[in-house]
Design a protein around this motif. Structure first.
Motif, short mmCIF file in Angstrom:
data_model
loop_
_atom_site.label_atom_id
_atom_site.label_comp_id
_atom_site.label_asym_id
_atom_site.label_seq_id
_atom_site.Cartn_x
_atom_site.Cartn_y
_atom_site.Cartn_z
N ARG A 26 -70.69 -42.80 -64.70
CA ARG A 26 -69.39 -42.46 -65.28
C ARG A 26 -69.27 -40.98 -65.61
N ALA A 27 -70.33 -40.23 -65.40
CA ALA A 27 -70.32 -38.79 -65.71
C ALA A 27 -69.45 -38.05 -64.69
N GLU A 28 -68.63 -37.17 -65.18
CA GLU A 28 -67.74 -36.39 -64.32
C GLU A 28 -68.54 -35.59 -63.29
N PHE A 29 -69.67 -35.02 -63.69
CA PHE A 29 -70.43 -34.19 -62.75
C PHE A 29 -71.01 -35.00 -61.59
N MET A 30 -71.12 -36.31 -61.75
CA MET A 30 -71.57 -37.15 -60.65
C MET A 30 -70.42 -37.52 -59.71
N ARG A 31 -69.20 -37.48 -60.22
CA ARG A 31 -68.05 -37.87 -59.42
C ARG A 31 -67.33 -36.68 -58.80
N LYS A 42 -70.44 -37.11 -73.58
CA LYS A 42 -69.19 -36.62 -74.18
C LYS A 42 -69.40 -35.27 -74.86
N GLN A 43 -70.55 -35.08 -75.50
CA GLN A 43 -70.83 -33.83 -76.21
C GLN A 43 -71.10 -32.68 -75.25
N ARG A 55 -74.74 -46.28 -76.17
CA ARG A 55 -73.83 -45.44 -76.96
C ARG A 55 -74.37 -44.02 -77.08
N GLU A 56 -75.69 -43.90 -77.27
CA GLU A 56 -76.29 -42.56 -77.38
C GLU A 56 -76.17 -41.79 -76.07
#
Length: 192
Positions: free
Chosen positions: A182-187, A32-33, A25-26
Protein backbone atom coordinates in the motif's frame (compact mmCIF):
# COMPACT_ATOMS: atom_id res chain seq x y z
CA UNK A 1 13.61 -24.79 1.28
CA UNK A 2 11.37 -24.33 4.30
CA UNK A 3 12.60 -25.94 7.47
CA UNK A 4 11.62 -25.61 11.08
CA UNK A 5 14.30 -24.98 13.70
CA UNK A 6 14.22 -26.83 16.97
CA UNK A 7 13.29 -24.66 19.92
CA UNK A 8 16.69 -24.95 21.56
CA UNK A 9 18.23 -22.98 18.70
CA UNK A 10 16.29 -19.86 19.69
CA UNK A 11 17.82 -18.39 22.80
CA UNK A 12 18.51 -14.98 24.29
CA UNK A 13 17.85 -11.97 22.09
CA UNK A 14 17.17 -14.14 19.04
CA UNK A 15 14.20 -15.85 20.69
CA UNK A 16 12.67 -12.44 21.26
CA UNK A 17 13.05 -11.63 17.54
CA UNK A 18 11.32 -14.85 16.55
CA UNK A 19 8.36 -14.00 18.78
CA UNK A 20 8.01 -10.35 17.71
CA UNK A 21 5.36 -9.86 15.06
CA UNK A 22 5.29 -6.68 13.02
CA UNK A 23 2.27 -4.76 14.27
CA UNK A 24 0.27 -3.74 11.19
CA UNK A 25 -0.70 -0.45 12.82
CA UNK A 26 2.93 0.36 13.61
CA UNK A 27 4.12 -0.46 10.09
CA UNK A 28 1.29 1.58 8.59
CA UNK A 29 2.11 4.45 10.97
CA UNK A 30 5.73 4.34 9.78
CA UNK A 31 4.53 4.67 6.18
CA UNK A 32 2.28 7.62 7.08
CA UNK A 33 4.99 9.44 9.06
CA UNK A 34 7.81 8.94 6.59
CA UNK A 35 6.77 7.16 3.42
CA UNK A 36 10.23 6.04 2.36
CA UNK A 37 11.78 2.66 1.66
CA UNK A 38 14.61 3.53 4.07
CA UNK A 39 12.32 4.16 7.03
CA UNK A 40 10.15 1.09 6.40
CA UNK A 41 13.15 -1.24 5.97
CA UNK A 42 14.90 0.23 9.02
CA UNK A 43 11.81 -0.56 11.10
CA UNK A 44 11.68 -4.10 9.70
CA UNK A 45 15.34 -4.58 10.63
CA UNK A 46 14.45 -3.65 14.22
CA UNK A 47 11.45 -5.99 14.28
CA UNK A 48 13.46 -8.97 13.01
CA UNK A 49 16.57 -7.88 14.96
CA UNK A 50 18.83 -7.90 11.92
CA UNK A 51 21.18 -5.26 10.54
CA UNK A 52 19.82 -2.76 8.01
CA UNK A 53 22.14 -4.41 5.49
CA UNK A 54 20.18 -7.65 5.99
CA UNK A 55 16.94 -6.17 4.65
CA UNK A 56 16.38 -5.86 0.90
CA UNK A 57 13.53 -4.30 -1.03
CA UNK A 58 13.30 -4.63 -4.79
CA UNK A 59 10.76 -2.94 -7.05
CA UNK A 60 9.45 -4.56 -10.23
CA UNK A 61 9.30 -2.43 -13.36
CA UNK A 62 8.95 -3.73 -16.89
CA UNK A 63 10.00 -7.29 -15.97
CA UNK A 64 13.10 -6.05 -14.11
CA UNK A 65 13.72 -6.01 -10.37
CA UNK A 66 15.69 -3.06 -9.03
CA UNK A 67 16.91 -2.59 -5.47
CA UNK A 68 15.41 0.42 -3.75
CA UNK A 69 16.85 -0.62 -0.37
CA UNK A 70 19.68 -0.69 0.46
CA UNK A 71 20.22 2.31 -1.80
CA UNK A 72 23.82 1.27 -2.51
CA UNK A 73 22.54 -1.72 -4.48
CA UNK A 74 20.37 0.42 -6.77
CA UNK A 75 23.40 1.39 -8.87
CA UNK A 76 24.66 -2.18 -9.29
CA UNK A 77 22.07 -3.21 -11.84
CA UNK A 78 18.72 -4.87 -12.32
CA UNK A 79 17.53 -8.47 -12.24
CA UNK A 80 15.30 -9.79 -15.02
CA UNK A 81 12.42 -11.77 -13.50
CA UNK A 82 13.27 -14.48 -16.03
CA UNK A 83 16.69 -14.93 -14.38
CA UNK A 84 17.17 -18.54 -13.31
CA UNK A 85 19.97 -17.76 -10.86
CA UNK A 86 18.08 -15.20 -8.80
CA UNK A 87 16.01 -16.00 -5.73
CA UNK A 88 14.36 -12.56 -5.94
CA UNK A 89 13.34 -13.20 -9.56
CA UNK A 90 11.95 -16.59 -8.58
CA UNK A 91 9.97 -14.97 -5.76
CA UNK A 92 8.48 -12.39 -8.12
CA UNK A 93 7.62 -14.85 -10.86
CA UNK A 94 6.29 -17.63 -8.59
CA UNK A 95 4.54 -15.23 -6.17
CA UNK A 96 5.59 -17.57 -3.36
CA UNK A 97 7.09 -16.82 0.03
CA UNK A 98 10.17 -18.89 0.79
CA UNK A 99 12.48 -19.56 3.69
CA UNK A 100 16.07 -20.83 3.37
CA UNK A 101 17.95 -21.64 6.58
CA UNK A 102 20.81 -23.14 4.56
CA UNK A 103 20.95 -20.36 1.97
CA UNK A 104 24.72 -20.55 1.47
CA UNK A 105 24.16 -23.97 -0.12
CA UNK A 106 21.46 -22.69 -2.50
CA UNK A 107 22.62 -21.99 -6.04
CA UNK A 108 22.09 -18.26 -6.60
CA UNK A 109 23.68 -15.15 -8.09
CA UNK A 110 26.07 -13.78 -5.46
CA UNK A 111 27.03 -10.51 -7.13
CA UNK A 112 24.89 -8.36 -4.84
CA UNK A 113 26.41 -9.95 -1.74
CA UNK A 114 29.85 -8.67 -2.81
CA UNK A 115 28.83 -5.00 -2.89
CA UNK A 116 30.15 -2.86 -0.05
CA UNK A 117 27.04 -1.25 1.41
CA UNK A 118 28.58 1.73 3.16
CA UNK A 119 31.74 3.75 2.76
CA UNK A 120 32.14 3.95 6.54
CA UNK A 121 31.10 0.35 7.18
CA UNK A 122 33.59 -1.06 9.68
CA UNK A 123 31.57 -4.17 10.54
CA UNK A 124 33.12 -7.09 8.63
CA UNK A 125 29.96 -9.17 9.22
CA UNK A 126 28.00 -6.81 6.97
CA UNK A 127 30.13 -8.04 4.07
CA UNK A 128 29.67 -11.68 5.04
CA UNK A 129 27.63 -13.93 2.76
CA UNK A 130 23.95 -14.55 3.37
CA UNK A 131 23.46 -17.71 5.44
CA UNK A 132 19.69 -17.54 6.01
CA UNK A 133 17.02 -15.85 3.93
CA UNK A 134 13.28 -15.20 3.88
CA UNK A 135 11.72 -13.77 0.75
CA UNK A 136 8.20 -12.56 -0.03
CA UNK A 137 6.58 -11.02 -3.08
CA UNK A 138 4.96 -7.62 -2.59
CA UNK A 139 1.56 -8.00 -4.25
CA UNK A 140 -1.10 -5.30 -4.49
CA UNK A 141 -4.84 -5.74 -4.00
CA UNK A 142 -5.30 -6.48 -7.71
CA UNK A 143 -2.83 -9.37 -7.60
CA UNK A 144 -0.04 -7.49 -9.41
CA UNK A 145 3.51 -8.09 -8.20
CA UNK A 146 5.09 -4.78 -7.18
CA UNK A 147 8.38 -6.14 -5.92
CA UNK A 148 10.15 -8.43 -3.47
CA UNK A 149 10.94 -8.02 0.25
CA UNK A 150 13.75 -10.06 1.82
CA UNK A 151 15.20 -10.50 5.31
CA UNK A 152 18.52 -12.28 5.73
CA UNK A 153 21.10 -13.23 8.31
CA UNK A 154 24.68 -12.72 7.18
CA UNK A 155 27.69 -14.38 8.74
CA UNK A 156 30.85 -16.18 7.74
CA UNK A 157 29.27 -19.51 8.69
CA UNK A 158 25.76 -20.75 9.37
CA UNK A 159 26.27 -21.37 13.10
CA UNK A 160 27.27 -17.75 13.77
CA UNK A 161 24.34 -16.39 11.72
CA UNK A 162 21.90 -16.66 14.60
CA UNK A 163 18.78 -18.77 14.87
CA UNK A 164 16.95 -20.28 11.96
CA UNK A 165 14.01 -18.33 10.66
CA UNK A 166 10.69 -19.93 11.60
CA UNK A 167 7.40 -20.30 9.80
CA UNK A 168 6.05 -17.59 12.14
CA UNK A 169 8.84 -15.29 10.97
CA UNK A 170 7.88 -16.05 7.39
CA UNK A 171 4.24 -15.20 8.10
CA UNK A 172 5.34 -11.92 9.70
CA UNK A 173 7.37 -11.10 6.59
CA UNK A 174 4.39 -11.89 4.37
CA UNK A 175 2.25 -9.56 6.48
CA UNK A 176 4.87 -6.80 6.24
CA UNK A 177 4.86 -7.23 2.44
CA UNK A 178 1.07 -6.76 2.41
CA UNK A 179 1.43 -3.50 4.36
CA UNK A 180 4.23 -2.46 2.03
CA UNK A 181 2.03 -3.06 -1.02
CA UNK A 182 0.00 0.00 0.00
CA UNK A 183 3.05 2.28 0.10
CA UNK A 184 3.02 5.01 -2.52
CA UNK A 185 6.69 4.47 -3.34
CA UNK A 186 5.90 0.88 -4.35
CA UNK A 187 3.06 1.95 -6.64
CA UNK A 188 4.85 4.89 -8.29
CA UNK A 189 5.73 4.41 -11.95
CA UNK A 190 9.36 5.50 -11.54
CA UNK A 191 12.10 4.58 -9.12
CA UNK A 192 13.82 7.47 -7.38
Amino acid sequence: MISMPNKSQNSGQFAQAAQTAPDPRELEKVLKQDASPERFCTELAKVFQVRNTEVALLKLQESLLKFIFPAELSIVGTIPISSEGSIAAHTASSRQIELFNGFAKVKHARIFEMVKLSANDSDPASRAPIQKLMTSPVVDGKGEVLGVLQISRKAFDVTSAGPDFTLDDLQHLEHAARVLSRAEFMREATIH
